[in-house]
Design a protein around this motif. Structure first.
Motif: not given
Length: 425
Positions: A316-321, A296-301, A255-260, A280-283
């Motif tokens: 910067x986040x998309x570059x990391x992605x 997905x977390x990086x994209x939404x963030x 349940x951890x990832x769906x919860x995040x 939350x998305x970055x976590x």
């Protein structure tokens, strides 16, 4: 040199003693091996005789017990009456390692082959007699499934009986969770949510097998009831118990990832708290190293950073992605969104940004049960109904604030749960 000199001696000693292997006796070993060969060849009558011979030749009680069990197992495929009689005998033997299994198998044979009423009665006894054995969990689920075929009231009655009889046993969390599921299926959302929270409070992590599932379902119901902050609190409580390991293995739970992901969505779409949504998305990206949803977390963030007027941080986040997940479906979308961001040469991602990604990012609907116009009132109502992890200020929790001192109280608790109003309190 000394090790080399000792090696032959150790090998001889190990061979002479079978390296600590139990001595079953040559007669037992021969008879049991013959029984297994006969069973594999389909000569079931010969197999039963050979297992009986092995039981007679056994020098250790547990070997005799195993031979009796194996003989009964073979008989269950040929002579059902004899099989049930032997299983009943094993189930009465308190020294047998197969006592619980034998009792369970005997009930199934009765249910499936001509004596179902007695079988279902005795299946309840299996749960009562062996509440700490694995077969008891299966027995409880089968009892509830059987009651379901007779209608909701029969299921409620069965669950009430199991609650009364098993509330002080290892089966209590399972019965409570099945009860909560049935209350939810019956449409009583408030009582079901409170029942799930009661489970999380009474049997917390790490010993509560249903802790995560209880909080997950409670969050879904809080969301459905328009209690956004309460739903977030449920999910934050769930993921707060996550542990990490510096050695091999992982403590990740399903349940951890769906919860995040849901936390990010609730903060973004319902509570309109972009800072917490980004966090939350970055976590999700930073903390869940083994998840397939990190991109997905990086994209939404990044999308939230861009919406908030900070395209530099977004890129910067998309570059990391792009560089950490070169095969991600988001790569072509990221490179088209940020000037100077190039597709990696080793990328296996799609060549073009898929339309559904853009649509999903731009037109994502709010989670169920909410609308932007109701978010402020939801937040206000949730603040007045917020609760700590130790208690829930609800109709259900008031009746079950502490475990009952008697099985009768447990049964009454279940009855009260069934009659809890369906409208939010």
């Amino acid at each position: 040199m000394r090790r080399r000199a000792l090696a032959p001696l150790l090998a001889f000693s190990c061979a002479a003693s079978a390296c600590g292997a139990p001595s079953r006796g040559a007669a037992y070993d021969r008879a049991y091996a013959a029984a297994e060969r006969a069973e594999s060849a389909g000569r079931l009558a010969d197999a039963v005789d050979a297992y009986d011979h092995a039981a007679a030749a056994a020098t250790r009680p547990r070997d005799r017990d195993q031979a009796h069990w194996s003989a009964a197992d073979v008989l269950s495929r040929t002579r059902l009456g004899d099989a049930v009689a032997r299983l009943d005998a094993i189930a009465r033997d308190t020294a047998s390692e197969h006592q619980a299994e034998a009792a369970y198998r005997a009930t199934l044979l009765r249910i499936e082959h001509g004596d179902p009423d007695r079988g279902w009665r005795e299946l309840e006894d299996v749960a009562r007699r062996f509440p700490s054995h694995g077969v008891a969990h299966v027995a409880v689920r089968r009892l509830v499934e059987h009651a379901d075929t007779q209608g909701p009231q029969a299921a409620y009655a069965e669950l009430a009986t199991l609650t009364r009889d098993l509330d002080k046993t290892d089966l209590a969390p399972l019965v409570a969770f099945l009860s909560a599921e049935h209350v939810e299926a019956g449409g009583n959302d408030v009582a079901a949510r409170d029942a799930y929270l009661y489970i999380a409070d009474r049997w917390p992590y790490p010993h509560g097998a249903f802790f995560d599932d209880a909080l997950w379902h409670a969050s879904l119901l809080d969301e459905k009831l328009g209690r956004a902050q309460a739903a977030v609190d449920d999910l934050e409580r769930l993921v707060a118990k996550r542990e990490t390991t510096s050695f091999m293995g992982s403590y990740e739970r399903a349940r951890y990832v769906p919860s995040m992901l849901r936390l990010g969505e609730l903060y973004r779409d319902v509570l309109h708290d972009h800072a917490k949504a980004r966090d939350a998305f970055h976590r999700l990206y930073a903390d869940y190293a083994h998840s397939t949803k990190r991109a997905d977390g990086l994209w939404h963030e990044a999308a939230i950073w861009r919406e908030d007027g900070d395209p530099k941080t977004a890129c910067d986040r998309l570059s990391t992605l792009v560089h950490e997940f070169p095969d991600s479906r988001y790569v072509p979308c990221a490179t088209s969104a940020c000037q100077g961001l190039e597709r990696p040469t080793n990328s296996g991602a799609p060549k073009e940004c898929r339309d559904y990604i853009q649509r999903k990012n731009e037109d994502a609907p709010a989670p169920q049960g909410f609308s932007p116009s109701s978010s402020s009132s939801s937040s206000s109502s949730s603040s007045s109904s917020s609760r700590s992890s130790s208690s829930s200020k609800s109709s259900f929790s008031k009746s079950v604030a502490a475990p009952s001192s008697s099985s009768a109280s447990a049964a009454a608790r279940f009855s009260n749960l069934m009659s809890t109003p369906t409208s939010p309190s």
